[in-house]
Every structure is written in structure tokens, then in C-alpha cells.
Design a protein around this motif. Structure first.
Motif: not given
Lengths: 198, 198
Positions: A179-180, A186, A35, A155, A147-152, A183, A145, A71, A176
Motif C-alpha cells: 500500500c505504501r 500514484v 508515506v 484491496d 488515484i481512485g483505482f489504487v483502492a481496488v 501510494q 481514476d 466499468i 502495508r
């Protein structure tokens, strides 16, 4: 360490009831290289922790109240199977969510941390979801979900990191590093999931 | 669609040899809600595609040549088992990697896209790795590294998005859309992995 409050129900960091992660510290070090996590990120996470202390309630209210609550396929995981609210479950898991923000920033990446990553993941799978709080909710949160919710998460954290007036180079550095770390986490959580809970 | 070059070896987007994804279009729509992917992101990805066209070679050279090549546990996946280089394999997969950047930006999220996501993922697992190119390389890329390396992809793409002088609000928009798309894709890739290839 830093705590959002005393006595968070079900928060077992470092305690004997926490699962043992099957991941070795050596594999963790390799994954940190994957990462791109560096000692600089560690320092920036500490700074992020200072910045986010006192803001964790607002952050989790945004994640849970303003985003997840709207959601249905995500909100259901903190509700009873008939869709009715479970206020105690939500309140306890919100506090643990707040504490997770501080742990992300302040906890060293040692065996205890690795074990608690595995515990967090298991609490999203059939193996352990609902057990800590005795909640009659969904059986598991699908891995996709998580993995995907990490984007939220990534952000939405940025304005909180920027809210204390740090120069943009430091806000970038904190973001930065955040985010690392997420990631990395997850990727570790995926280890706890059986294929059928994708 | 946009192609980095004609006749990319092993690039089978939309062809009959591509796997069928077990994921439904309905689950894809829900997952897009989880990552927060909106029609705005779709527009920003198109803009990102315009910006990145012509830069894909430089980007993949950075990812593969400057980063992965220096990380033995990642570099091995494009090499023979004794560590010797496989130039043909690397060259072909680099071109597909370039094309993947454009596909990320330009391809609509339809059944073909979903199937190709599954194909990409399978080509990182024991089920299909090395087969396309007949390469005598590692059996699979662990899921943890596929998830973890997303942090690098997301971090390193930003200067390329900014390199054409767009206002920072548009660079932010392109980057946000990119991060959401990659998180969506890696969540889908996890579906193809058996637990033991974590």
C-alpha cells in the motif's frame, strides 16, 4: 530483477526511450518519508514479490477481466473509440501490468525506477497514451481514476499475498509495504499530469 | 451529522463561504465506481463513525504530534516560515482535522460534501491556505504529500477501528470503507491543484 516473460512489447525499463523524471532523488526520499516507507517495507516487498511470482497473470486477469471490463468509463481506455476491442493492445498492456507488479516488489528506488514511474504516468496522459502500441484508443486516463483505482489494487492484492500460507503478521507486513509503495507511485504519477487531464 | 465540539473555528461545512466544486455529481458517482465504493461501505463508515467518536482527539494527536511533528517537510505547514510554532493555527486546524474524521464517516456524498471536499483541497493550495486562520505559514502543501500521507492515515486508523472489540470481519469492513473513502477524497482534492503545486 524478475520478468513475467521474455520480450514484453513496449516494456522499456531502463532503456533510452524512457522519459526522464523531473523529480529529484532527494524529493523521492522526502516523499518516502511522507508515506512512511521504511527499509522494513523494502524487505516485505521482496517477500511479496516471491509470493506474487506466478500469480501475476491471475491478478491482472482479475483487475482487467473481472473489474475494469465491467466499468465502462474505465474499460474504454483499452478499447477503440467505438468501443470495439483492441486485443493486441490489451494483451501487451496486460503483460506490462503483470511486470509492474514484480517491479513494484523487486526494483530498487533509484533514478531508473523514478524515470520509469514518470514513463508509466505519461503513458496514461495525452503525452504518450496509445503511442507505445499504436492503439486508436482514448486520449488519456483521467488522473482521478488513476488515484481512485489504487483502492481496488490495494484491496484485491491481499488474498494473493495471503495465499502461500505466511503468518498473518507477515501478510500484514507485505500488504502495508504494498500500500505504501502504490501510494508513493500514484503521488509520483500525479507529477506527469496537466491539470486539464484530471 | 456529528460534531467533535461546538463552534469549530473556520469549519464552514454547508455554509455560503465554501467553494463550489467544479465536479459534477455524475462524475462523483463514476469516481465512486472507480474506487469500488458501495452501499455496504456507507454502512461500514457509519459504524466506523460510532467507533471513532470519542477517539478523534487521540487520532489527530497521533497524526500531528507523533508523526507529522517529526517530519520537518510536513510539520512546516502548520508553522510560521521561520519554523516557530503557531499554536492557534495548529489548534484550530487540529479540531477541523478531528471533525473531518467524523464527516468522512457520517456525511452523505451530496453536493455539500462535494463542495467541502473542494474547500478542503483549496485550503491546502496557494488559493486558500492560511486564509481561514490568518496564519503566516507555508504557501501550500504539495499535492504529492497530500496523496502520499494517505498511506499513513489508512495504516494508523486501523487500531482505533479495532479498539472497541468488533469482530475482525467488521473491522476489515470498516477499514476497507475508510480506505475507499480517503482514496475518493484525495482523488477529488487533486482537482483543486494547479500543476506547479505538485
Amino acid at each position: 530483477m524478475r520478468e513475467v516473460t521474455e520480450n514484453i512489447a513496449g516494456y522499456g525499463y531502463g532503456s533510452a526511450e524512457v522519459a526522464a523524471s523531473p523529480v529529484s532523488l532527494q524529493d523521492l526520499e522526502l516523499l518516502k518519508i511522507t508515506v512512511g516507507f521504511t527499509p522494513d517495507d523494502e524487505r516485505y516487498l521482496r517477500l511479496a514479490g516471491e509470493v506474487l511470482t506466478g500469480q501475476t497473470h491471475a491478478i491482472v486477469m482479475q483487475w482487467r477481466g473481472q473489474i475494469i471490463a465491467h466499468i465502462p468509463h474505465l474499460a474504454q481506455h483499452s478499447r477503440a473509440l467505438d468501443g470495439s476491442p483492441l486485443p493486441d493492445y490489451l494483451a501487451a498492456s496486460n503483460l506490462r501490468f503483470e511486470q509492474w507488479i514484480l517491479d513494484t516488489c523487486f526494483r530498487p528506488h533509484d533514478r531508473q525506477w523514478l524515470d520509469y514511474q514518470h514513463e508509466i504516468a505519461l503513458r496514461h496522459t495525452r503525452a504518450k497514451k496509445n503511442r507505445t502500441d499504436g492503439a486508436p484508443s482514448t486520449a488519456y486516463v483521467p488522473l482521478r481514476d488513476a488515484i481512485g483505482f489504487v483502492a481496488v489494487l490495494n484491496d484485491t492484492i491481499r488474498p494473493y499475498l495471503a495465499s502461500r500460507g505466511h503468518p498473518s503478521v507477515d501478510v500484514d507486513g507485505m500488504h502495508r509495504a504494498w500500500c505504501r509503495s502504490i501510494q508513493l507511485q500514484v503521488a509520483l504519477w500525479a507529477r506527469a499530469y496537466p491539470s486539464e487531464e484530471w
